[in-house]
Motif scaffolding. Structure first.
Motif, short mmCIF file in Angstrom:
data_model
loop_
_atom_site.label_atom_id
_atom_site.label_comp_id
_atom_site.label_asym_id
_atom_site.label_seq_id
_atom_site.Cartn_x
_atom_site.Cartn_y
_atom_site.Cartn_z
N TYR A 222 -15.51 11.87 9.54
CA TYR A 222 -14.55 10.82 9.19
C TYR A 222 -14.79 9.55 10.00
O TYR A 222 -15.09 9.57 11.20
CB TYR A 222 -13.13 11.29 9.48
CG TYR A 222 -12.40 11.87 8.30
CD1 TYR A 222 -12.35 11.20 7.08
CD2 TYR A 222 -11.73 13.09 8.41
CE1 TYR A 222 -11.66 11.74 6.00
CE2 TYR A 222 -11.04 13.64 7.34
CZ TYR A 222 -11.01 12.95 6.13
OH TYR A 222 -10.33 13.48 5.07
N GLN A 223 -14.62 8.40 9.31
CA GLN A 223 -14.54 7.08 9.93
C GLN A 223 -13.55 6.29 9.09
O GLN A 223 -13.88 5.60 8.15
CB GLN A 223 -15.93 6.43 9.96
CG GLN A 223 -16.00 4.94 10.19
CD GLN A 223 -15.51 4.47 11.52
OE1 GLN A 223 -14.30 4.47 11.75
NE2 GLN A 223 -16.41 4.05 12.39
N TRP A 224 -12.25 6.45 9.43
CA TRP A 224 -11.17 5.94 8.58
C TRP A 224 -10.02 5.41 9.44
O TRP A 224 -9.72 5.98 10.50
CB TRP A 224 -10.64 7.07 7.68
CG TRP A 224 -9.40 6.73 6.89
CD1 TRP A 224 -9.34 6.14 5.67
CD2 TRP A 224 -8.05 6.98 7.27
NE1 TRP A 224 -8.03 6.01 5.27
CE2 TRP A 224 -7.21 6.52 6.24
CE3 TRP A 224 -7.45 7.55 8.41
CZ2 TRP A 224 -5.82 6.60 6.29
CZ3 TRP A 224 -6.06 7.63 8.46
CH2 TRP A 224 -5.26 7.16 7.41
N SER A 225 -9.42 4.34 8.99
CA SER A 225 -8.22 3.82 9.64
C SER A 225 -7.43 3.01 8.63
O SER A 225 -7.94 2.64 7.57
CB SER A 225 -8.57 2.96 10.86
OG SER A 225 -9.30 1.81 10.47
N ARG A 226 -6.19 2.73 8.97
CA ARG A 226 -5.31 1.96 8.08
C ARG A 226 -4.35 1.13 8.93
O ARG A 226 -4.16 1.40 10.13
CB ARG A 226 -4.52 2.90 7.16
CG ARG A 226 -3.60 3.85 7.92
CD ARG A 226 -2.67 4.60 6.99
NE ARG A 226 -1.86 5.60 7.71
CZ ARG A 226 -0.75 5.32 8.39
NH1 ARG A 226 -0.30 4.06 8.47
NH2 ARG A 226 -0.08 6.29 9.01
N PRO A 227 -3.70 0.13 8.33
CA PRO A 227 -2.69 -0.63 9.07
C PRO A 227 -1.47 0.24 9.37
O PRO A 227 -1.16 1.19 8.63
CB PRO A 227 -2.33 -1.77 8.11
CG PRO A 227 -3.45 -1.83 7.12
CD PRO A 227 -3.96 -0.44 7.00
N LEU A 228 -0.77 -0.06 10.45
CA LEU A 228 0.45 0.65 10.78
C LEU A 228 1.57 0.24 9.83
O LEU A 228 1.67 -0.94 9.43
CB LEU A 228 0.87 0.37 12.22
CG LEU A 228 0.19 1.21 13.32
CD1 LEU A 228 -1.27 0.84 13.47
CD2 LEU A 228 0.92 1.03 14.64
N THR A 229 2.42 1.17 9.46
CA THR A 229 3.60 0.85 8.66
C THR A 229 4.65 0.19 9.55
O THR A 229 4.54 0.19 10.79
CB THR A 229 4.18 2.12 8.04
OG1 THR A 229 4.67 2.97 9.09
CG2 THR A 229 3.13 2.87 7.23
N ASP A 230 5.68 -0.36 8.92
CA ASP A 230 6.75 -1.00 9.70
C ASP A 230 7.41 0.01 10.63
O ASP A 230 7.72 -0.31 11.78
CB ASP A 230 7.78 -1.61 8.75
CG ASP A 230 7.23 -2.81 7.99
OD1 ASP A 230 6.19 -3.35 8.43
OD2 ASP A 230 7.84 -3.20 6.96
#
Length: 702
Positions: free
Chosen positions: A390-398
């Motif tokens: 895996y090489q994955w990331s996403r923005p943080l939610t509120d």
């Protein structure tokens, strides 16, 4: 008879009772065999005889001998055990020099017992785990007297004053006149080496580690000028000395890791491995600052690794691959039914010969790829197998931004855990059209999994970048099996499958697991510790014993590097795309096995992340290989990992030391994570930097 003698005899009699006198002691190896046959530990022997465990270790290695009154009591114990556990009688076999050479370059020693291959299932050639274990048990034990030749351990660290530091604190005097004299001393006097790990394998060659001062005294340069070839020129005086003494070098020449050998006489090898510290033989990425240790401490460190894993043969990646072959050799001696003589035959359940990979399994530049596509063609998912970590990331939610911390957890020995009980192919692939998917059949499958959807806060399990597949793509068996496990239909369009298969990496996993757990125990971390105690101990373990920390680092690098070597790329500067490279000639060049292990590791990560999501509403914000980062109300993994009735969530991440369990990787503030994403954009992966908080390509878990 003294009171102490009476007490000792009473204690020994008690030990003999648990397992159910002349004055000559049996050989050290026999002493160890008798103790192990009775399932007695060295601690039990030491307690009964009122000595330290290290003393018993010395008796069994032959470095020391018991003295009165302990000697008589020890003899009484061994005599009693010998009556109950007589030495097995080896069947009559031909003299060693009558054995044929195996079909590989490795020289084979005559086994004391030849086992029949385990039965296979009628249809597929598959070795079940139950069939595999009896076959392995019959084949793995080495002759009891082999340790006599290696009484001083597997290696020595030689310093400039002629001192050779061995395991157990032993120090020998060695010549530092020239390399041929050093080789002769190692083979004739030093009694260095290690017994084979499998009856049909070969003993480990002695390893001589040269400090900078020792190398200088042997006429070797302080700096290796050829940084590309990493070898001394053939006209160097040291190389000429070896040639004049009729010693040979492998094709790689004399570099940071050099092998000096003569053609074997009969079945006995004449080979010495050298490691040159001044030439960066111990890569700091695997060994840390081990090359800065004092010789005696370095000998302890390398001896621990050699005893628990394997005598180093080069980089940790090379050693990881060598360990596979040492545990499952490609050949064994069998009797020819026609002549009655011994011949070399394939080892059941091993990788016995090089096989061609399927075109989707081949890396770029492979001859199979060059035959199908133009040189600069970029293969699409339906043309290439892309099983990576895996090489994955996403923005943080509120909601996640309102939490104060992001906490990383890291899976211990993730690739090793993925290799455990994994069925892999042993034979060449067979190309089939529109097959029914079989989760027990190793191979590569072209199948469309784009119809399977997951919540956006979770990475997709079928791609390394966590994005949803766009259509048909090639996958290894564990990945497709996970789709079927989730209840989705899978309809392969074609496949390259291997009908002969088995758990080839099981013994490899077991040895590396045991080495890792034993070394963690050296720093006070053991299985079954309470979670709080485990986390506390992990904070200080790296500083408590730098040598043990270096061994742990090397063990983990051995796992990752060994799996990586299964798909070794070309390294020579003269190679051109489409040309074969040397690694392709190995039976252990198996990109399909690498893909299965890495795919299984990624699936294991997703399975646990999905469990946390469905059972506790917890979603990772970033995943890098075996590290997952979660937003948390507190700085500890205990602040977000779910528990039920005081126990970890079944099927989720569990804290602990064993492979597959997790440890704390690092904690940073949510403000730190947001700042990193704002400054470097969406491509930054905070899991890569969660350990130190500093942007570095070295922060990659483990």
């Amino acid at each position: 008879m003294s009171d102490e003698q009476n007490r000792l005899f009473t204690a020994v009699d008690a030990l003999l009772e648990q397992t159910a006198a002349p004055d000559a002691l049996p050989a050290p190896a026999e002493r160890k065999r008798l103790r192990e046959a009775a399932s007695l530990s060295q601690e039990q022997i030491a307690q009964a005889l009122n000595v330290r465990r290290e003393t018993v270790t010395g008796w069994e290695s032959g470095r020391t001998e018991p003295r009165p009154p302990k000697r008589a009591a020890y003899i009484r114990l061994l005599d009693g055990l010998a009556d109950r556990f007589p030495a097995p009688q080896a069947p009559t076999a031909p003299a060693p020099d009558t054995l044929p050479a195996p079909s590989t370059t490795a020289q084979m020693e005559q086994p004391a017992h030849i086992a029949a291959p385990p039965p296979r299932s009628a249809a597929s050639g598959h070795f079940s785990a139950a069939q595999w274990r009896p076959a392995t048990a019959r084949e793995t034990a080495a002759p009891a007297d082999v340790n006599e030749r290696f009484i001083n351990g597997p290696l020595a660290v030689v310093d400039g004053d002629g001192s050779a530091y061995c395991v157990g604190g032993l120090m020998l005097d060695c010549p530092l006149t020239d390399l041929p004299a050093m080789v002769e001393w190692t083979l004739r006097e030093a009694k260095l080496g290690a017994p084979r790990l499998h009856r049909s394998g070969k003993d480990a060659d002695p390893l001589i580690v040269l400090t900078a001062s020792a190398a200088q005294r042997l006429g070797l340069p302080t700096v290796l000028e050829d940084r590309r070839g990493l070898r001394l020129p053939d006209d160097h005086p040291a190389i000429q000395q070896l040639a004049a003494a009729q010693w040979k070098l492998t094709k790689r020449g004399f570099g940071p890791w050099a092998r000096v050998y003569r053609t074997a006489e009969g079945t006995r090898r004449h080979c010495v491995q050298f490691a040159i510290l001044a030439w960066d033989a111990l890569d700091t990425r695997a060994w840390g600052p081990a090359d800065q240790l004092e010789p005696a401490e370095l000998a302890r460190l390398l001896g621990t690794y050699a005893t628990r894993v394997h005598t180093p043969r080069g980089s940790t990646a090379v050693t990881g691959l060598e360990l596979m072959t040492a545990l499952r050799p490609p050949t064994r001696a069998v009797k020819d039914p026609t002549t009655g003589g011994w011949v070399s035959g394939p080892m059941p359940g091993s990788l016995t010969e090089p096989v061609e990979c399927a075109p989707p399994e081949a890396p770029d530049g492979h001859p199979a790829v060059a035959a199908l596509y133009p040189r600069f063609h970029q293969r699409t998912p339906d043309q290439v197998l892309n099983e990576e970590a895996y090489q994955w990331s996403r923005p943080l939610t509120d909601a996640e931004c309102m939490k104060p911390y992001v906490v990383g957890i890291d899976v211990n020995m993730a690739f090793a855990a993925a290799a455990n009980r994994l069925t892999v192919g042993l034979s060449a692939p067979v190309h089939v059209q529109r097959p029914a998917f079989d989760p027990k059949l190793p191979g590569s499958w072209l199948v469309d999994l784009s119809h399977i959807t997951f919540e956006e806060l979770l990475p997709n399990p079928f791609t390394p970048n966590g994005e949803r597949p766009q259509g048909p793509a090639w996958y290894a068996t564990p990945t497709v099996a996970y789709a079927a496990e989730l209840g989705y239909p899978v309809t392969p369009l074609e496949a390259h499958v291997r009908y002969e298969h088995g758990p080839y990496l099981d013994a490899w996993y077991t040895r590396l697991r045991d080495a890792y757990i034993a070394t963690m125990a050296d720093v006070g971390i053991t299985p079954g510790m309470p979670d709080e105690a485990f986390l506390t101990a992990m904070v200080t373990c790296q500083q408590s014993d730098p040598a043990a920390a270096a061994v742990l680092s090397a063990i983990k690098a051995t796992v990752k590097g060994g799996i990586g070597k299964l798909r070794e790329r070309p390294r020579s500067g003269g190679w051109r795309p489409g040309e074969p490279w040397p690694a392709l000639a190995r039976s252990t060049w198996r990109p399909d096995i690498r893909a299965a292990v890495i795919g299984n590791a990624r699936i294991n990560m997703h399975r646990k992340m999905l469990k946390l999501a469905t059972a506790a509403g917890l979603y990772p914000v970033a995943v890098l290989s075996d590290c997952a980062v979660y937003a948390s109300d507190g700085p500890s993994p205990l602040d977000f990992l779910p528990y039920r009735d005081g126990k970890p969530l079944p099927g989720g991440f569990r804290l602990g030391v064993s492979p597959g369990m997790v440890k704390h990787e690092g904690t940073q503030s949510v403000l730190w994570a947001e700042g990193l994403m704002e400054e470097y954009g969406p491509d930054v992966n905070i899991a890569r930097h969660i350990k130190t908080g500093i942007l570095s390509s070295q922060d990659d878990g483990e």
